[in-house]
Structure formats: structure tokens, C-alpha cells
Scaffold this active site. Structure first.
Site, PDB file in Angstrom:
ATOM      1  N   ASP A 226      35.049  85.965  20.208  1.00  0.00           N
ATOM      2  CA  ASP A 226      33.832  85.193  20.506  1.00  0.00           C
ATOM      3  C   ASP A 226      33.976  83.765  19.993  1.00  0.00           C
ATOM      4  OD1 ASP A 226      33.934  86.562  18.102  1.00  0.00           O
ATOM      5  OD2 ASP A 226      31.782  86.875  17.944  1.00  0.00           O
ATOM      6  N   ASP A 254      41.088  82.456  31.993  1.00  0.00           N
ATOM      7  CA  ASP A 254      40.290  81.782  33.031  1.00  0.00           C
ATOM      8  C   ASP A 254      39.512  80.615  32.437  1.00  0.00           C
ATOM      9  OD1 ASP A 254      41.090  83.290  35.147  1.00  0.00           O
ATOM     10  OD2 ASP A 254      39.082  83.917  35.744  1.00  0.00           O
TER      11      ASP A 254
END
Ligand code: NAD
Length: 362
Positions: A226, A254
Site C-alpha cells: 500500500d 501498471d
């Protein structure tokens, strides 16, 4: 004797055939310049293979890839295949190729080219100079772990489940690829996990640290996924090589690729233990622009450069292609996806021809 490289060429679907065709021209030009030869053999995969044979990955194609020096792939997929059963879908062929060729490491560079800084959605001072590589584990983790499925509970409610699993040997081999990659770059490796919550990540962290003892020249650090997702958009220049599992790598690679502005610029490599690799652009088959000569072929061409560097050990030929791409961008040529005011817009074929010319005259 002149070296000949046998390459399985898989155009695939959508824009795949267009970008492969111009990238092969560039590869042919660079081989003339550096005095080696290609033996390209085309084979169907994805929707193209399904249409021909009813199978998105025909056994003959897999066999051809297995005996080639490398695989050069365009992209697969298309709207017309979206309702096929899972095992017939074009994207399934990619999983079959990865496992059939034992390609467990996905290398995705994200480098900001000075000519394209304005294409990034982030501020210039944040992205200028970004040059990182995500090494993603490709054949394990939650995408393959058992048990998985959708079951029905005793009260009739349905339950979907997958299992995130990593064996020590799987972690060790991807860690080695990542350390070796870091040695060839800035000698800094960040391992990304979720060890504060997941046991599988605790083992991941322990094994990566253990492998790190064999690479004292590489500075190893760890980060939770995270936090890494946040740091990638906050200050991406801090990263050199990032190694992570399949699911986290899918998402982070990505995200990292979008730092550079256009998906049409990004190459990738999938590697195993040997020198055989599969080289393909990060983007998909872009059915919305297929057949219109609008596709940006640079990710495909740069995938060819990666193939020359990582599998075929022709670093100078790889550099010649990368430099040719920079030259053409310096001259102001852009495809639609990276177009900005004052630049000259060209189509896929012309962009490919310009890069090939730049290789020839370099
Ligand atoms: P996509 O990457 O094909 O396209 C996303 C957007 O980026 C589209 O607007 C497209 O026009 C644009 N784009 C992509 N590549 C471009 C290029 N070279 N030049 C200019 N613009 C480009 O992703 P999608 O639309 O989500 O998926 C389309 C199909 O591709 C689906 O069937 C999907 O499953 C498949 N897919 C295949 C791969 C692969 O072959 N490795 C990867 C991702 C998606």
C-alpha cells in the site's frame, strides 16, 4: 560463421499484426548493421488461433516457441472473444505460454523519456529522471494457488475464494532474477509485500533477505504494497528495481507504466531460468484503433531491443534501436497517443519506417 537467431513471431489480434510488421523491419535493419541473421517463424496465438483451430494456443505454436531462441509477441484479445469459455479466451493463451515456457519473471521497465515528459499526468519535477524496473513473479501466487473456486455454503449463499501461496523455491528464483537485474542497473532492490498482514508475505520477506546475503553489492530494502502504491505517484525517482509477487506486481507495474504517459511506449520481457524469453508490449490489442494505422509501434520495437539485450546478448544492437527511437522523437515525430502541440503526427507505418531509417543512418 554468422550467428542466426530463431524467433517465434506471434502477431496475435487487433493492432498486433500492424506493430509486429513494422518492428520486424527495424529488427531486420539492425541485424544487417550488426552482422547477425534472423530466422523468423510466424505462428497463431489468441483470437487468431481460436479462429483457425478452435484453440487459442495450438500445441504446434507452443512447440515452436519452446525450440526458438525467443518469442516476439504483439498482443491478443478482442471483443468478439469476450464471451468464450475461460479456456478458449485469447488471454488464456498467454498464461499457457508463460507456464509452457516456464517464464516466471516479468520485467517491466518504466523510464521517462525527456521528449515525452509532457505526456505524463504527473508534474515534471515528479517524473523527470524516473527510470525503474518492476520484476513481477509471474507463475505463482494468488492467480494460480489452490484451492480456488466458487462454492455454495450450507445456507445457500455462494462463496468465492482464491489462495495466495508461495513456496520458498519460487521466492528464491524470482529474488535471484531481481538481484541480478539490480546489479546491471543502480544496485538498489526494493522487495514489496504485505508482511504486516499476510503469512505468505512474511515468508517472502524472509527468503528475499536470505537470498540478499549472496548479493552484498545490492542494497536491499522492503516496503508494504500500500505504501509502494502511494510512493510511486508521490516520488517515483526513489526506485531502482522493485521485486514483488504476481498480484501486487500486476497492479504496481501498471501504475508504474502510467508514470511515463503512454502505454504505447512500454516494452516488457518474461524470463525463465535459461536465455529464452518472451518479449511483448505492455499494452493490449487496442481493438478501438486496430486496422487504422494509428497504433504506436514503439513499445513493440523497444520490446525487440529488450530481446536483443536480455536473451540474445546483443547489447549494442539493443542500444542502436533505443537511440533510433530517441532520435525520431527528438525530430518531433509522434503517433496520436503521444501527440502534443507543435509535433508532427504520423501513423504506425511511418513511425516504424522513421525508426528503421534512424537505425540505418546511425
Ligand atoms: P489496451 O491496452 O488494448 O488499450 C487501452 C487503450 O490504450 C485503448 O484506448 C487503446 O487504443 C490504447 N492503446 C493501447 N496500445 C496502444 C498503442 N500501441 N498505440 C496507441 N494506443 C494504444 O487495453 P484494453 O482496451 O483493456 O484491452 C483490449 C484487449 O486487449 C482485450 O481483449 C484485453 O483482454 C487484451 N489485452 C491483451 C494484453 C496482451 O496481449 N498482453 C494485455 C492487456 C489487454
Amino acid at each position: 560463421m554468422t550467428q542466426t537467431y530463431s524467433i517465434a513471431v506471434i502477431p496475435g489480434d487487433g493492432i498486433g499484426p500492424e506493430i509486429i510488421s513494422v518492428a520486424l523491419d527495424t529488427l531486420r535493419e539492425v541485424s544487417r548493421k550488426f552482422d547477425f541473421e534472423w530466422a523468423f517463424t510466424e505462428a497463431p496465438v489468441g483470437g487468431a488461433a481460436y479462429d483457425l483451430t478452435g484453440d487459442p494456443l495450438p500445441p504446434e505454436t507452443l512447440a515452436l516457441c519452446q525450440k526458438s531462441d525467443s518469442v516476439f509477441l504483439g498482443a491478443v484479445g478482442g471483443l468478439q472473444y469476450d464471451n468464450l469459455p475461460n479456456d478458449k479466451r485469447p488471454e488464456r493463451a498467454l498464461l499457457g505460454l508463460r507456464s509452457g515456457l516456464e517464464l516466471f519473471a516479468n520485467l517491466r521497465p518504466a523510464k521517462i523519456l525527456p521528449q515525452l515528459i509532457e505526456s505524463s499526468s504527473l508534474k515534471r519535477e515528479v517524473v523527470e529522471g524516473v527510470d525503474l524496473m518492476v520484476v513481477r513473479e509471474l507463475t505463482g501466487g494468488i492467480y494460480f494457488g489452490q484451492p480456488k473456486g466458487i462454492s455454495i455454503e450450507s445456507n445457500g449463499e455462494r462463496k468465492g475464494f482464491n489462495t495466495m501461496v508461495y513456496r520458498e523455491s519460487e521466492i528464491e528464483r524470482i529474488a535471484k532474477v531481481a538481484f541480478e537485474t539490480a546489479i546491471k542497473r543502480g544496485k538498489r532492490l526494493l522487495s514489496v509485500d504485505k508482511a504486516n498482514v499476510l503469512e505468505v508475505s512474511q515468508l517472502w520477506r524472509e527468503v528475499v533477505s536470505r537470498v540478499g546475503k549472496d548479493y552484498p553489492q545490492v542494497e536491499l530494502s522492503h516496503m508494504y504494497v500500500d505504501n509502494c502504491a502511494m510512493q510511486l505517484v508521490r516520488w517515483p525517482k526513489q526506485f531502482d528495481v522493485i521485486v514483488t509477487g504476481n498480484l501486487f506486481g500486476d497492479i504496481l507495474s501498471d501504475e508504474a507504466s502510467m508514470l511515463t504517459g503512454s502505454i504505447g511506449m512500454l516494452p516488457s520481457a518474461s524470463m525463465g531460468l535459461g536465455s529464452l524469453g518472451m518479449y511483448e508490449p505492455v499494452h493490449g490489442s487496442a481493438p478501438d484503433i486496430a486496422g487504422q494505422d494509428k497504433a504506436n509501434p514503439l513499445a513493440q520495437i523497444l520490446s525487440g531491443a529488450m530481446m536483443l539485450q536480455y536473451s540474445l546478448k546483443q547489447p549494442e544492437a539493443a542500444k542502436a534501436i533505443e537511440n533510433a527511437v530517441l532520435t525520431v522523437l527528438d525530430q518531433g515525430y509522434r503517433t496520436g497517443d503521444i501527440m502534443s502541440p507543435g509535433m508532427k503526427q504520423v501513423g504506425c507505418k511511418e513511425m516504424g519506417a522513421l525508426v528503421t531509417d534512424a537505425v540505418r543512418s546511425s
